[in-house]
Motif scaffolding. Structure first.
Motif, short mmCIF file in Angstrom:
data_model
loop_
_atom_site.label_atom_id
_atom_site.label_comp_id
_atom_site.label_asym_id
_atom_site.label_seq_id
_atom_site.Cartn_x
_atom_site.Cartn_y
_atom_site.Cartn_z
N ALA A 104 0.84 -1.21 0.00
CA ALA A 104 0.00 0.00 0.00
C ALA A 104 0.87 1.25 0.00
CB ALA A 104 -0.93 0.00 1.22
N GLY A 105 1.97 1.23 0.75
CA GLY A 105 2.87 2.38 0.80
C GLY A 105 3.47 2.73 -0.54
N VAL A 106 3.94 1.72 -1.28
CA VAL A 106 4.54 2.03 -2.58
C VAL A 106 3.49 2.44 -3.60
CG1 VAL A 106 6.63 0.66 -2.23
CG2 VAL A 106 4.66 -0.37 -3.36
N TYR A 107 2.28 1.90 -3.48
CA TYR A 107 1.23 2.35 -4.40
C TYR A 107 0.80 3.78 -4.07
CZ TYR A 107 0.84 -1.98 -6.95
OH TYR A 107 1.11 -3.06 -7.77
N SER A 108 0.87 4.16 -2.82
CA SER A 108 0.62 5.54 -2.46
C SER A 108 1.61 6.46 -3.17
CB SER A 108 0.73 5.70 -0.94
OG SER A 108 0.62 7.03 -0.56
N ASP A 109 2.88 6.05 -3.18
CA ASP A 109 3.91 6.81 -3.90
C ASP A 109 3.63 6.85 -5.40
OD1 ASP A 109 5.21 7.24 -1.49
OD2 ASP A 109 6.69 5.64 -1.82
N LEU A 124 -6.36 1.98 -7.32
CA LEU A 124 -7.08 0.72 -7.15
C LEU A 124 -6.20 -0.32 -6.46
CD1 LEU A 124 -9.56 -1.05 -7.66
CD2 LEU A 124 -8.62 -1.56 -9.93
N ALA A 125 -4.94 -0.40 -6.86
CA ALA A 125 -4.03 -1.35 -6.22
C ALA A 125 -3.82 -0.99 -4.75
CB ALA A 125 -2.69 -1.37 -6.95
N LEU A 126 -3.72 0.29 -4.44
CA LEU A 126 -3.61 0.75 -3.04
C LEU A 126 -4.84 0.31 -2.26
CD1 LEU A 126 -2.65 2.47 -0.63
CD2 LEU A 126 -3.47 4.48 -1.85
N ARG A 127 -6.01 0.52 -2.82
CA ARG A 127 -7.25 0.12 -2.16
C ARG A 127 -7.29 -1.38 -1.92
NH1 ARG A 127 -11.06 -2.29 -3.89
NH2 ARG A 127 -13.25 -2.26 -3.61
N GLU A 128 -6.93 -2.16 -2.92
CA GLU A 128 -6.95 -3.63 -2.77
C GLU A 128 -6.00 -4.08 -1.67
OE1 GLU A 128 -6.01 -4.92 -6.73
OE2 GLU A 128 -8.05 -4.58 -7.45
N ALA A 129 -4.80 -3.50 -1.62
CA ALA A 129 -3.83 -3.86 -0.58
C ALA A 129 -4.36 -3.46 0.79
CB ALA A 129 -2.48 -3.20 -0.85
N ALA A 130 -4.98 -2.30 0.89
CA ALA A 130 -5.53 -1.84 2.17
C ALA A 130 -6.65 -2.75 2.65
CB ALA A 130 -6.02 -0.40 2.04
N VAL A 131 -7.49 -3.21 1.73
CA VAL A 131 -8.58 -4.12 2.10
C VAL A 131 -8.01 -5.46 2.56
CG1 VAL A 131 -10.53 -5.46 1.16
CG2 VAL A 131 -10.34 -3.00 0.68
N ARG A 132 -7.03 -5.97 1.83
CA ARG A 132 -6.41 -7.24 2.26
C ARG A 132 -5.76 -7.08 3.63
NH1 ARG A 132 -5.14 -7.84 -3.36
NH2 ARG A 132 -3.17 -6.80 -2.99
N ALA A 133 -5.04 -5.97 3.85
CA ALA A 133 -4.40 -5.73 5.14
C ALA A 133 -5.45 -5.68 6.25
CB ALA A 133 -3.58 -4.44 5.11
N ALA A 134 -6.56 -5.01 6.00
CA ALA A 134 -7.62 -4.92 7.01
C ALA A 134 -8.19 -6.30 7.32
CB ALA A 134 -8.72 -3.98 6.53
N PHE A 143 -5.18 5.92 7.34
CA PHE A 143 -4.70 6.33 6.03
C PHE A 143 -3.83 5.23 5.43
CE2 PHE A 143 -5.39 10.26 8.40
CZ PHE A 143 -6.30 10.88 7.56
N PRO A 144 -4.45 4.24 4.78
CA PRO A 144 -3.66 3.15 4.20
C PRO A 144 -2.61 3.69 3.23
CG PRO A 144 -6.01 2.73 3.98
CD PRO A 144 -5.86 4.13 4.50
N GLY A 145 -1.43 3.14 3.33
CA GLY A 145 -0.34 3.58 2.47
C GLY A 145 0.44 4.72 3.07
N LEU A 146 -0.06 5.33 4.13
CA LEU A 146 0.65 6.43 4.78
C LEU A 146 0.91 6.14 6.26
CD1 LEU A 146 -1.29 9.45 3.26
CD2 LEU A 146 0.87 8.47 2.51
N ALA A 147 -0.06 5.63 6.97
CA ALA A 147 0.07 5.42 8.42
C ALA A 147 1.22 4.50 8.77
CB ALA A 147 -1.24 4.87 8.98
N GLU A 148 1.40 3.45 8.00
CA GLU A 148 2.46 2.49 8.32
C GLU A 148 3.85 3.07 8.11
OE1 GLU A 148 0.82 2.12 4.33
OE2 GLU A 148 -0.08 1.84 6.28
N ARG A 149 3.96 4.18 7.42
CA ARG A 149 5.26 4.81 7.20
C ARG A 149 5.85 5.35 8.50
NH1 ARG A 149 6.53 5.94 1.57
NH2 ARG A 149 5.20 4.47 0.54
#
Length: 161
Positions: A104-109, A124-134, A143-149
């Motif tokens: 999710a982090g790299v797709y955010s970038d 879309l890839a960011l969203r899919e990764a965030a849903v799988r992570a959840a 904030f998927p893709g940002l919070a884990e940073r």
């Protein structure tokens, strides 16, 4: 989608770097899900297989996108260091969550570095990764893709020496 007066159109070099970073994360995710699949319990094995297949498909899409921009897609490393030992199903679930957070982090970038259709695909890839992570985590992050940073465990997977 064109840039606004406050945010110029992303450069081809920035986009290519972000694509390569996403490709690297997908290579690492495919490797990591091989570990997850070997340790996960029977009740979640199909979920792990579905995620593995999704990351393989995204990896293949990214290789084509890199070539479309005139780049040479980076190859997968022979092995990757895992962020922690994975001796059992509980650790496999934690690893799957970590893999999805990293992706999710790299797709955010990539969303920031691209425009148009590619930006939409990255979102879309960011969203899919965030849903799988959840699903793996049992809950979402703000904030998927940002919070884990902001956590020390979110360093990118690195090849083993």
């Amino acid at each position: 989608m064109s840039g606004t007066k406050d945010s110029p159109e992303p450069s081809k070099d920035d986009e290519l770097k972000a694509l390569q970073a996403a490709l690297g994360a997908e290579h690492a995710a495919v490797y990591g899900y091989g570990v997850v699949g070997g340790r996960i319990g029977d009740q979640r094995r199909s979920e792990a297989r579905t995620a593995y297949d999704a990351h393989r498909a995204r990896r293949d899409e990214l290789q084509r996108a890199v070539r479309d921009l005139g780049g040479e897609p980076q190859s997968a490393d022979a092995a990757y260091s895992l962020p922690f030992p994975v001796p059992d199903a509980a650790a496999a679930v934690r690893l799957a969550t970590e893999l999805e957070d990293r992706v999710a982090g790299v797709y955010s970038d990539l969303v920031r570095a691209s425009s148009g259709t590619r930006r939409g695909t990255a979102a879309l890839a960011l969203r899919e990764a965030a849903v799988r992570a959840a699903r793996w985590r049992g809950g979402s992050v703000a904030f998927p893709g940002l919070a884990e940073r902001s956590t020390p465990s979110s360093a990118p997977a690195t090849p083993q020496a």
